[in-house]
Design an enzyme around this catalytic site. Structure first.
Site, mmCIF file in Angstrom:
data_model
loop_
_atom_site.group_PDB
_atom_site.id
_atom_site.type_symbol
_atom_site.label_atom_id
_atom_site.label_comp_id
_atom_site.label_asym_id
_atom_site.label_seq_id
_atom_site.Cartn_x
_atom_site.Cartn_y
_atom_site.Cartn_z
ATOM 1 N N TRP A 133 0.836 -1.197 0.000
ATOM 2 C CA TRP A 133 0.000 0.000 0.000
ATOM 3 C C TRP A 133 0.876 1.254 0.000
ATOM 4 O O TRP A 133 0.813 2.096 0.888
ATOM 5 C CB TRP A 133 -0.944 -0.033 1.195
ATOM 6 C CG TRP A 133 -1.987 -1.119 1.088
ATOM 7 C CD1 TRP A 133 -2.075 -2.113 0.156
ATOM 8 C CD2 TRP A 133 -3.106 -1.312 1.954
ATOM 9 N NE1 TRP A 133 -3.162 -2.911 0.381
ATOM 10 C CE2 TRP A 133 -3.814 -2.449 1.486
ATOM 11 C CE3 TRP A 133 -3.574 -0.650 3.086
ATOM 12 C CZ2 TRP A 133 -4.969 -2.922 2.107
ATOM 13 C CZ3 TRP A 133 -4.718 -1.125 3.708
ATOM 14 C CH2 TRP A 133 -5.413 -2.246 3.217
ATOM 15 N N ASP A 163 -10.307 1.903 -3.434
ATOM 16 C CA ASP A 163 -10.810 0.954 -2.442
ATOM 17 C C ASP A 163 -10.921 1.596 -1.063
ATOM 18 O O ASP A 163 -10.365 2.652 -0.786
ATOM 19 C CB ASP A 163 -9.854 -0.237 -2.393
ATOM 20 C CG ASP A 163 -10.508 -1.519 -1.905
ATOM 21 O OD1 ASP A 163 -11.690 -1.483 -1.532
ATOM 22 O OD2 ASP A 163 -9.822 -2.557 -1.901
ATOM 23 N N GLU A 202 -14.243 2.880 4.502
ATOM 24 C CA GLU A 202 -15.195 2.555 5.564
ATOM 25 C C GLU A 202 -14.547 2.322 6.917
ATOM 26 O O GLU A 202 -15.220 1.905 7.851
ATOM 27 C CB GLU A 202 -15.983 1.295 5.172
ATOM 28 C CG GLU A 202 -15.183 0.000 5.167
ATOM 29 C CD GLU A 202 -14.315 -0.198 3.949
ATOM 30 O OE1 GLU A 202 -13.419 -1.057 3.986
ATOM 31 O OE2 GLU A 202 -14.522 0.518 2.948
ATOM 32 N N ASP A 218 -16.680 -7.450 -1.616
ATOM 33 C CA ASP A 218 -15.894 -8.687 -1.613
ATOM 34 C C ASP A 218 -16.772 -9.898 -1.310
ATOM 35 O O ASP A 218 -16.903 -10.314 -0.158
ATOM 36 C CB ASP A 218 -14.784 -8.593 -0.570
ATOM 37 C CG ASP A 218 -13.802 -7.480 -0.866
ATOM 38 O OD1 ASP A 218 -13.839 -6.924 -1.974
ATOM 39 O OD2 ASP A 218 -12.992 -7.154 0.018
#
Length: 782
Positions: free
Chosen positions: A396, A505, A508, A570
């Site tokens: 990342w 992505d 949340e 997912d």
């Protein structure tokens, strides 16, 4: 706005030093956050109703249904008040609001408004949030004392008082805590016209929770609330509006219990990345909230919907119309509509491939040799790949890994020359790449940390959230300087590397005890996906790539105005309606009702598991049936999954030809799709539609396993392994079977052959665009 106390606990004891704090920690911090409501069933998660009891959602027990109390109207306030296009009727024990000659809000016996004080004890692990509520005060009895007309609005004012006795509810609502049965609170309710609906503003100064309680009939179904993956009709459910991981299993057993017991990751029927504070009913009315704080639609009572938010005041807009399209058009006019997809996205499949330049080239060649229509390759591992216990994950650090993709520039140029776009991946987190083999040319985590651009932990340092094998911190989207920096990173490192789009992505995962540059997590948790979409949209514009396709998993109120596309999260690589293929369809249909008008799913699913008993892996038939389902939609994109080596892949020798055929079906629908997308953008009516939208009240509207693609194509996808015949319940009208040309009267159940590669698809007789699409599809498959 009332301040609430909230405790936060994660799953393991904290021993990390300041500056490197894991979220696997015991955090007991009292913070004034507006998150999660207990009073009306507003926990952060929900359990299925009693009919589905026995499924061990270990952390997701809902609170009891709140009783109604007593409603009185002072004699001086009784009467009818006309104000413009609406009318308020106050009787001795009821409130009614009518517009357009019909009642759109009526209070059930004893209920119109309620308020409470309390706090939530939050639990969180790897983005899975749940809560234990504790109330300290509750005002259920309502007295409307005054009514007046002011600036075209009707103002009601009065007093909320506690019930005389909570009875057996006292131990459930206030376990071990003193309960205030004396405090009364003044309230005001303003009823007036909004831009596209009727606005009801409720304010209760000093309250932590405010609840409006519109009546409904027992057979009045309720729909929406964002992407909900289990049932289209939410009657009988307590539906929280809190963005979080959707969970693994979500009712599929024994997987859900195992995931919950080991990782707190099982989820429930209402957990979702994309909750939206909007609900539409079979009575052709809808309710939307103007707040981002955690809220709840409690649809368990058969006579009402308890609409609550953790705030001292909010506005609920009530929409009404003659059919669902009226409701959706009005709502999306207020919240913002999605923009048109780039035309290239409909020309073929976007292939999810990974492994580096040589591996991607070979996989692509195998599919092209099989005759696949390919419009793009999605290379999620462009920044590097790491292996974890869960499977193949990414580094990342959003900078190109030229060691994994040697000759990147020439590779991208060659693909572009063949009309194939290149898409990549980015998310809202940054991870420390200091231990990445080969090193990195730019350490984004170090840059952001040095500048104070990361979300902070209350103990100090960046808030490192456990991602299942490594830690990562969110960039602080409340900090304008951090937003500008991250926007520039995406514009230069992602789009600047030649990407024609990317998966954006996450969004949340903001912890409820985080320390932000501005505001509180209560205000920002549900707003984070919206800010993330805004940032990516700004990066796309800064990079000068108007045709970039950027797609999102998480969503909040207002996301649609900044997102060209969503995907359904997912799913397991299974068939089931809990968390597999069937659940993907359910989520997209519910999201479509809620304003997510352009969406798609990972073709083949994502989550595979290798553990004994609960393990799952993708087979060829599931992959190809999912491809059929995707072909009759907005975007067709594959995913190799978290365990590519255990999953059937589109480029496998035994799958490539059949998969390629479905890509040609998708491409053949390009002209028809363009019209459907244009309609969705212009009206807010989704491209993929539950039959309830196109045919409310019909037998077809009672099924959740079939859909309309625009108004002219109807599909009942195969959702069961080994299925070769499909029974479809057609909407009203005359329908023609795409493959055989057989004609069927609508509003009836018909059974047709549906071998692999030929799903039960129909077009509406007399619709020239749909008829042309069917003809083109048949020609594409020979």
């Amino acid at each position: 706005m009332g301040e609430a106390e909230s405790d936060v606990t994660s799953h393991a004891e904290r021993h990390a030093p300041p500056g490197s704090v894991s979220r696997r920690a015991v955090l007991r911090s009292a913070v004034g956050i507006g998150a999660g409501i207990v009073v009306a069933g507003l926990t952060s998660t929900a359990v299925p109703p009693a009919a589905r009891a026995g499924v061990p959602f270990l952390r997701y027990a809902p609170p009891p249904v709140l009783p109604v109390g007593r409603l009185t109207v002072a004699p001086g306030a009784v009467g009818t008040v006309d104000a413009g296009v609406f009318r308020v009727v106050l009787a001795s024990g009821s409130v009614g609001i009518a517009t357009g000659g019909r009642t759109v809000f009526a209070s059930p016996a004893g209920a119109f408004l309620a308020a409470a004080n309390g706090r939530l004890h939050w639990q969180e692990n790897t983005g899975h949030f749940s809560s234990t509520p504790v109330l300290t005060a509750l005002q259920l009895n309502q007295e409307i004392q005054h009514v007046q007309v002011e600036d075209g609005a009707v103002l009601l004012s009065g007093i909320l008082a506690p019930p005389v006795d909570l009875g057996p509810l006292s131990s459930d609502l206030a376990p071990g805590a003193p309960f205030d049965l004396a405090t009364t609170r003044a309230f005001t309710v303003r009823i007036g016209p909004g831009a596209h609906g009727l606005e009801i503003r409720a304010d209760v100064p000093g309250a932590d929770v405010v609840m409006l309680r519109p009546a409904r009939t027992p057979d009045e179904g309720v729909h929406g609330a964002g992407e909900k993956f289990t049932r289209f009709d939410l009657s009988g459910d307590e539906v929280p509006i809190v963005t979080r991981e959707q969970g693994v299993g979500r009712g599929r057993e024994p997987l859900t219990a195992a995931a919950e017991a080991t990782q707190g990751a099982g989820g429930s029927p209402t957990t979702t990345y994309a909750p939206l504070p909007f609900l539409a009913t079979d009575a052709m009315r809808a309710f939307a909230l103007d707040t981002d704080v955690v809220a709840t639609f409690d649809c368990r009572p058969p006579d009402r919907i308890d609409i609550a938010a953790w705030a001292a005041g909010y506005t609920a807009t009530v929409y009404s119309g003659s059919d669902p399209t009226d409701l959706l058009t009005a709502h999306t006019a207020d919240t913002g509509r999605m923009r048109a997809l780039p035309q290239w996205s409909g020309a073929g499949a976007i292939l999810g491939l990974q492994g580096g330049t040589e591996a991607v080239t070979a996989k692509l060649a195998a599919l092209e040799a099989a005759g696949a229509a390919v419009t793009g390759v999605w290379l999620q591992d462009w920044s590097g790949q790491r292996n974890t216990d869960f499977g193949e994950r990414l580094w990342w650090n959003w900078v190109l890994d030229r060691g994994r993709y040697p000759g990147w520039d020439a590779f991208v140029s060659a693909l572009h020359a063949r009309g194939i776009r290149v898409l990549t991946y980015v998310n809202a987190f940054l991870a420390d790449p200091s231990d990445k083999p080969g090193g990195v040319g730019r350490d984004l985590f170090a840059e952001a940390n040095a500048r104070g651009y990361l979300v902070r932990h209350p103990a100090g340092g960046p808030y490192l959230l456990d991602q299942g094998g490594f830690g990562a911190a969110l960039v602080d989207l409340t900090n304008p300087a951090a937003v500008a920096w991250f926007r520039d990173v995406i514009a230069t490192e992602v789009a600047g590397a030649g990407a024609d789009g990317w998966m954006a992505d996450f969004g949340e995962g903001l912890p409820f005890d985080a320390v932000l540059h501005a505001g509180t997590p209560a205000e920002w948790h549900n707003r984070w996906p919206v800010a993330w979409a805004e940032l990516n949209d700004a990066a796309r514009r800064q990079a000068g790539t108007p045709d970039a396709l950027v797609f999102f998993r998480a969503a909040g109120r207002g996301s649609a105005a900044h997102a060209p596309l969503f995907w359904a999260g997912d799913q397991l690589v299974t068939w089931d309606a809990h968390d597999g293929l069937a659940s993907a369809l359910l989520g997209m249909l519910a999201g479509g009702v809620s304003g997510m008008t352009l969406t798609h799913s990972d073709t083949g699913g994502y989550t595979g598991l290798s553990q004994p008993v609960v393990g799952v892996q993708r087979g060829r038939e599931l992959l190809l049936r999912w491809a059929e389902f995707s072909a009759w939609g907005t975007v067709m994109r594959t995913h190799e999954g978290n365990q590519p080596g255990r999953n059937a892949q589109a480029y496998d020798p035994d799958s490539a030809a059949a998969f390629a055929e479905q890509t040609r079906v998708f491409a053949a629908l390009a002209d028809y799709r363009r019209g459907v997308v244009a309609e969705a953008v212009q009206t807010g009516v989704p491209a993929l539609r539950h039959p309830w939208i196109g045919a409310p009240g019909s037998a077809a509207a009672g099924r959740d396993d079939q859909f309309l693609f625009g108004g002219g194509i109807f599909v009942a996808p195969a959702m069961t392994q080994g299925q070769t015949r499909t029974t479809a319940t057609l909407p009203p009208g005359e329908w023609v079977h795409v493959w055989s040309g057989a004609r069927f009267a609508g509003d009836s159940a018909v059974t047709v052959s549906s071998p692999l590669g030929r799903p039960a698809a129909f077009y509406r007789a007399g619709d020239p665009a749909a008829e042309d699409a069917a003809r083109t599809v048949r020609a594409a498959v020979g």
